[in-house]
Enzyme design. Sequence first.
Site, short mmCIF file in Angstrom:
data_model
loop_
_atom_site.label_atom_id
_atom_site.label_comp_id
_atom_site.label_asym_id
_atom_site.label_seq_id
_atom_site.Cartn_x
_atom_site.Cartn_y
_atom_site.Cartn_z
N ALA A 291 -149.10 14.37 14.63
CA ALA A 291 -149.75 12.93 14.12
C ALA A 291 -150.82 12.65 14.76
O ALA A 291 -151.16 13.16 15.80
CB ALA A 291 -148.48 11.92 14.20
N ASP A 292 -151.80 11.76 14.12
CA ASP A 292 -152.74 11.19 14.95
C ASP A 292 -152.18 9.91 15.45
O ASP A 292 -150.89 9.36 14.95
CB ASP A 292 -153.78 10.85 14.01
CG ASP A 292 -155.15 10.69 14.77
OD1 ASP A 292 -155.05 10.43 15.95
OD2 ASP A 292 -156.31 10.87 14.24
#
Length: 735
Positions: A291-292
Amino acid sequence: MTTPPGSTGPNGNADRPWLRTDLPVEEHVEALLAEMTLAEKVGQTHQSANIDPIADAELIRGGGIGSSLLASGATAGNERDAGIRVSTIDAVQRIAVEDSRLGIPLLFARDVIHGHRTVFPIPLGLAAAWDEDLVLRTARLAAAEASLDGIAWTFAPMLDISEEPRWGRVAESLGEAPVLAGRLGAAMVRGFQGDDLGEGDSRGAGSISACAKHFVGYGLVAGGRDYETVQVGENTLRNLHLRPFRTAVEAGCATVMAAFTDVDGVPMHAHRRMLREVLKGEWGFDGVVVADWDGIGQLVNQGVASDLRDAAAQAIAAGVDIDMISGAYAAHLAELVESGRVPLDLVDDAARRIIRLKIRQGLFERPYMGATTSEPVLGPEARALAREAAAASFVLLTNNGTLPLSPNLGRVLLTGPFVEEGEALFGTWTLDGRGEDVASPAAAIRERLQDNAIVDDGRFSDRTLHLVRQADVTVALVGEHPSRSGEANSVTDIGLPAGQLEVLRAIAAIGKPLVVVVFTGRPLDLGEVLDLADSVLIAWHPGVEAGPALVETLFGDRAPGGRLPMTFPRSVGHLPTSTHAHPTGRPIAADADGVTGRYLDALVVPRFPFGWGLTYTTFNYGPIRLSSNEMPLNGGSVEVTVDVTNSGTHAGREVVQLYLRDLVADVTRPLLELADWVSLELDPGSTGTATFHVTPAQLSYYDRTMTLRIDPGEAVVTVGPDASSGTSARITVTQ
Ligand code: BGC
């Protein structure tokens, strides 16, 4: 090489067979997975920032965490932090390896974007060099330096197709063309990861995992406003935005990061179609999707998840393996499995990928990557590479002959806000560079010219005019401070920052030669500057060897060899503008006055096209030659050659570019698309031959049903110095 006592190696693991590093990778993965509880599997998916050996000891001992990001916060690229403490990393790792039940090492990540201690040009500048080998070497050195600091994983290359200069993140990109960004991105991956991710020398300097980001479409944020929504269809994603990612994945990129944005209504952190079906399914990617920063948590802000639990369920289903920062997986994933909402298979898939990455990374053999050497970083070789990269990134936009400066010129004034700068020449995302390492332009010009150097104080004020009068030529270093580009730094005005144009006008009015050097993280609308200056050089943010690279280029020791990796538009009103234009029902035509229209009030053509760049000599292109006018659809290729002659008086590098157009297809295809390039280094008067092999694959595209195909029929092949000029021929793709 440090070996943790009793935990690794073929003979040292009798009590913990899942740590046997002599097993083939997949067997090792399964052996470990078989030992893991659900909580331990979930633990691997959890990533926190700046893990601490004291505060987080229980979490680590309990197997509740798999990786840690070393960053100052949500927009770490804009901030300085305290740097890395290898001793802290090793202390944390020791708890994971020696005190947790399974002894699985942690992965330590940091954004090593364009160098580590040795800072190279920003990625957009590196892209301007159009040189895969150079990009590879810079990434290799960065990996060596970062791994000495205990880093095992970087979040680069950034492969967002970038055609929107208002968006500050174009500075981090490799430009607007999928072939350029893809090939340079793959080179960066190979540089970071080496031939074998697990390799390392006796000092611990080795390879680090790369991460292709941000998957996918982030470059299309509406209005260039960071984090905005993206509206794009799957066909454009496949034919354009996904392509550099595919190239990087095929080069073995170990990880991929999801983008913050939604794409046509579906946030990428919940985009099952793109992550699980296309990336992991269709492309067979067996690495990790991360994920960012808080990207899973942001599903709630984006209004597609009711709460963090719902967000976790959607993200794991979509195929996000590691939760960066949000804590959603750690808090909810186990319960989601137990309650039956999330199948265990999905968590197994994520854990399997993370374990596989750690094995490939060599972490089980070498969990402590930190320095065991006092060897100096930023030694002469590193500086030489930084200087080479900086000089290679410079793009000469205009030149009336003032450059290169003659050695007998007399007095040279260096003025402008960047004269004495250090850190400001690094650019965005420079977490480990140190301002005091920078060889500044002021120091470099003084060293070269001694008493003939006049160095202004950097205020760029009315006092500057007195100095201009004393000098024979003025070199003005203007442009953007890095804090105007990078993450969350979008602008509506892509002209020079406030005040600079006024001073340039006043300098030009004095009537002496004026060279303008522009530091920037994005294409700028230079407008009037192009008329005021005798020569304009784009220097991006060049890194630690900025000064010497610049002075050597100004005086012609090195000739500028860079070419624009992004189109320079005429104005913000022209955006978007790039090489991706498709044919329309009513083609743009020159009117009776030869003006190319679409706007009533301005030309539609860019100020400087993609691929543009002058040097200190000129080149003549001969006619295009084809080995055949026909190319069989199955397995054929056509050799395309063009002779290029250096028609000037300096040696120089020409970047010969190949563009293709498919004339009739199932969907509209670009009017022009970069397919390949060749660099020729030519002495005055000499001729070189640029040779390309056009293949059917280069004309392949996704059709209305998202099927990859190649059509029989006509295509246009163009070879030239940039996207606006060249010599063309037609080939026919035959059945
Ligand atoms: C950025 C990523 C970066 C991450 C970790 C995010 O805000 O979008 O590009 O890798 O932070 O620092």
